[in-house]
Each structure stands twice: as C-alpha cells, then as structure tokens.
Design an enzyme around this catalytic site. Structure first.
Site, PDB file in Angstrom:
ATOM      1  N   CYS A 270      17.633   7.242  18.501  1.00 36.98           N
ATOM      2  CA  CYS A 270      18.928   7.572  19.096  1.00 36.98           C
ATOM      3  C   CYS A 270      18.923   9.017  19.608  1.00 36.98           C
ATOM      4  CB  CYS A 270      20.067   7.280  18.128  1.00 36.98           C
ATOM      5  SG  CYS A 270      21.683   7.197  18.960  1.00 36.98           S
TER       6      CYS A 270
ATOM      7  N   HIS B  28      19.250   1.675  17.646  1.00 36.28           N
ATOM      8  CA  HIS B  28      19.050   1.902  16.208  1.00 36.28           C
ATOM      9  C   HIS B  28      18.255   0.746  15.608  1.00 36.28           C
ATOM     10  CE1 HIS B  28      21.696   5.391  15.500  1.00 36.28           C
ATOM     11  NE2 HIS B  28      22.423   4.893  16.478  1.00 36.28           N
TER      12      HIS B  28
ATOM     13  N   GLU C 252      17.287   0.506  12.656  1.00 35.25           N
ATOM     14  CA  GLU C 252      17.792   0.271  11.298  1.00 35.25           C
ATOM     15  C   GLU C 252      19.093  -0.523  11.291  1.00 35.25           C
ATOM     16  OE1 GLU C 252      19.911   4.013  12.567  1.00 35.25           O
ATOM     17  OE2 GLU C 252      17.989   3.036  12.950  1.00 35.25           O
TER      18      GLU C 252
END
Length: 213
Positions: free
Chosen positions: A83, A193, A195
């Site tokens: 990011c 992202h 994650e």
C-alpha cells in the site's frame, strides 16, 4: 525446511499486526521491529504503510528506513512494499498540492486517482503480465484495495542494452489505470493489501516467500 526470517518494519504505520499475522500464516518467522541490524539481516523485509505519503516518509526516515531499504536492495536482499509502503518507493508523492520526496527506488509520481469515486475501496481484478512470480496461480483473482492515491504511470525506462530484465508491472483500473504491483528483482510491491485479500493474498505472500530461498 526452515521458515524464512522476515522483519515487518515498524516505523509507526498502522497495519503492522495484520501484516505480521498474514506473513506468519504464509509460512515465515516474523518479527515486527525498527531495529536496523535485524531489518538489514532478515531474509526478507516487509514495508507496510497506511495513511498519508508525507507521514509515512517522515516515519520511515525517523527509523532510517529509507537507508535500510537502499542498503538491502544494493545487496540484492528482498523487500516487499504494501500500500503506502509501495507508494513511498517512487520518487515523490503529491497530496493536496504538497510534494514529498520518496525513496526514489523507481522514478515516478504518486498522485490522486482520477476517478468518479475516491477512495478506491474494495475488491478489484488486476492485469498481470506474463511471467509473474507473485501472481503465479492467482492471475485471475481479486484483491482488496483501500487508497486515494497511486502511481498512474510507469516511468522507468528499459535498459537500452537489454542487460537488465525489465520489471514486471501489474495494473488495475479505477477511473483510469494505476500500478497495482511491481516485481523488480529483489524489490516487489503491491498497492492492494495482501493481508486483507483472503486466499489470493495469502497465496501471493507464499509466492513471495518462495523467492527468498
């Protein structure tokens, strides 16, 4: 087979623990720290980032993270930006008319998306180049984005002698095209992202870890 040692660089960014958990689930031994020696010597360095470009650069410089990134790359040691941790790898960012110098690993400017709705928030597909390692097996997957700014042009000129393999640049669209990910030797980055991207994000992290051995 031993688990690769990964440092998630702690420079005040807000998504450290989610990045730590995701990289650990992908198969790594993870430490969250700003310790210079640990960050330099790890098998891989993850540079997360949320919020404003200028604030992230200020935090990064406060722990000499820009120097750590440069030193690692000079030695061919892998780095993954996520990011705003990707955005700060470019030459500069422009927010509200304010220009902030980035790490300048890649030429180019991060500026506001040209789209009817900003921020770009939610799931999106990406346009993956042939030969990608990061996106191996997940070329058609969707990934989770939350951002108002991006690199909307890729400005690194190819090596005229053809001696250096050109980076693989993945694109996405929200209003217009923007850089969604880059694979450039030891330096990789994603605007989305991993994650927060479910199974596809987990597979991308596993793919990155597989390049460290």
């Amino acid at each position: 087979m031993s688990r690769p040692e990964i440092v998630v660089l702690d420079y005040g960014s807000g998504n450290l623990r989610s990045a730590e958990r995701a990289v650990a689930r992908a198969g790594a031994s993870v430490t969250v720290t700003a310790d210079r020696d640990a960050a330099l010597n790890a098998d891989g360095l993850v540079v997360p980032g949320v919020g404003a470009f200028a604030a992230c650069m200020a935090g990064l410089k406060s722990v000499r993270g820009d120097q750590i990134i440069g030193r690692r790359l000079a030695g061919g040691r892998p780095v993954l930006g996520i990011c705003v941790g990707m955005q700060i790898l470019f030459s500069k960012g422009i927010e509200h008319g304010v220009v902030t110098e980035g790490c300048d690993e890649w030429p180019g400017t991060v500026d506001r998306l040209d789209a009817p709705v900003v921020p770009h928030m939610g799931w999106n597909t990406v346009d993956v180049p042939e030969g990608s390692t990061l996106f191996r097996g997940i070329e058609d997957a969707r990934f989770y984005f939350v951002h108002s700014y991006a690199a909307r042009r890729w400005e690194l000129e190819p090596d005229p002698m053809g001696r250096i393999r050109p980076p693989l640049v993945t694109w996405a669209e929200h209003g217009d095209r923007f850089v969604a990910a880059v694979e450039n030797g030891p330096l990789c980055a994603a605007q989305f992202h991993p994650e927060k991207s479910g199974d596809a994000g987990a597979e991308l992290l596993r793919n990155w870890l597989s390049t460290l051995s």
